[in-house]
Design an enzyme around this catalytic site. Structure first.
Site, short mmCIF file in Angstrom:
data_model
loop_
_atom_site.label_atom_id
_atom_site.label_comp_id
_atom_site.label_asym_id
_atom_site.label_seq_id
_atom_site.Cartn_x
_atom_site.Cartn_y
_atom_site.Cartn_z
N SER A 1 0.87 -1.18 0.00
CA SER A 1 0.00 0.00 0.00
C SER A 1 0.90 1.23 0.00
CB SER A 1 -0.85 0.02 1.27
OG SER A 1 -1.40 1.30 1.50
N TYR B 1 -2.56 -1.01 10.44
CA TYR B 1 -2.48 -1.19 8.97
C TYR B 1 -1.15 -0.65 8.44
CZ TYR B 1 -4.03 -1.10 4.06
OH TYR B 1 -4.14 -1.30 2.70
#
Ligand code: NAD
Length: 267
Positions: free
Chosen positions: A152, A165
């Site tokens: 990401s 995350y």
């Protein structure tokens, strides 16, 4: 130039939705047999496998929790049982459990790390074991195997309210590079894709409404939210020999999100 993955076998974790489903479709379109892993809901994965088969491809759906060591071993065993080999792993499964850090439960911290980081490690380990067994088959690919980690932009951009995350994706970055360094001499190519904002279930609360999209576009110099196909196309390229000299790299597919858009007309 035409990409062909004919004869190769790809396993896509979290392949029944979003980026994983688009990756599975894209890989099947260029000839790979595809194993579509799902977590708990078999139906969409089986539907996608049927769709691929109806279009003349080869596909099966296999359930497994990527954070569970035994389940991962079974997932890989079923892959080999069905198609006889493995050439490409797309370690894509991921989830978010967001909360301000001071309110984040250990359960939510652990769950995100277990799926996004440990899950990607367990799958990469199993894929490497299989690639080492197989070695290079020059008729199929210049590499003995390819792994694509779904990272990401948050492997480099800190993200308040999402510490679990961001930590998991930061971990994926150095895990990928370490694995790549370790097995490159065996002709195993390991890379990551770092998507920016791609409209899927994971961010429906933002991408699913006008206001959310408008705010999001302020962070994207290219001024469009990404489509899952943007990532599927990158997966196909990284899985193919066109990227044979690409080793241990994160490919950012983010419409420029990492270009510090706040500085465009300021500073
Ligand atoms: P998604 O929610 O559609 O896909 C995530 C998939 O992972 C789902 O199919 C889910 O069932 C699966 N999954 C979750 N836990 C699992 C487990 N324990 N075992 C097996 N599968 C499990 O969302 P998406 O956007 O397609 O996300 C795919 C990947 O892309 C994730 O790793 C996510 O972090 C990453 N990503 C997405 C975006 C985005 O903007 N959509 C941006 C950057 C990174």
């Amino acid at each position: 130039m035409k990409i062909s993955l004919d004869g190769q076998v790809a396993l896509v974790t979290g392949g029944s939705s979003g980026i994983g489903a688009a990756s599975a479709k894209a890989l099947a379109q260029v000839g790979a047999a595809v194993v579509i892993n799902y977590h708990s809901n078999a139906e969409p994965a089986e539907q996608l496998a049927d769709e691929i088969k109806a279009a003349g491809g080869r596909a099966i759906a296999v359930g497994a929790d990527v954070g569970d060591e035994q389940a991962v071993e079974q997932l890989f065993a079923k892959t080999i049982e069905a198609f006889g080999r493995l050439d490409i792993l797309v370690a894509n499964s991921g989830l978010q459990r967001d909360a301000p850090s001071h309110e984040m439960t250990l359960k939510d911290w652990n769950m995100v790390i277990q799926t996004n980081l440990t899950g990607q490690f367990l799958c990469a380990r199993a894929a490497i074991q299989q690639f080492l067994k197989q070695g290079v088959n020059a008729e199929l690919s210049r590499a003995a195997g390819k792994i694509i980690h779904m990272s990401s932009v948050h492997e480099v951009i800190p993200w308040a309210g999402h510490v679990n995350y961001a930590a998991s994706k930061g971990g994926v970055s150095l895990m990928m590079k370490t694995l790549a360094q370790e097995v490159a001499e065996k002709r195993i190519r390991i890379n990551s894709i770092a998507p920016g904002a791609i409209a899927t279930a994971i961010n429906e609360d933002v991408t699913g409404n006008e206001e959310g999209r408008r705010e999001l576009l302020k962070l994207i110099p290219y001024k469009r939210v990404g489509d899952v196909e943007d990532i599927g196309n990158a997966v196909v390229w990284l899985a193919s020999d066109l990227s044979d000299y690409v080793v241990g790299t994160t490919l950012f597919v983010d419409g420029g999100m990492c270009l510090y858009p706040g500085f465009q007309d300021n500073g």
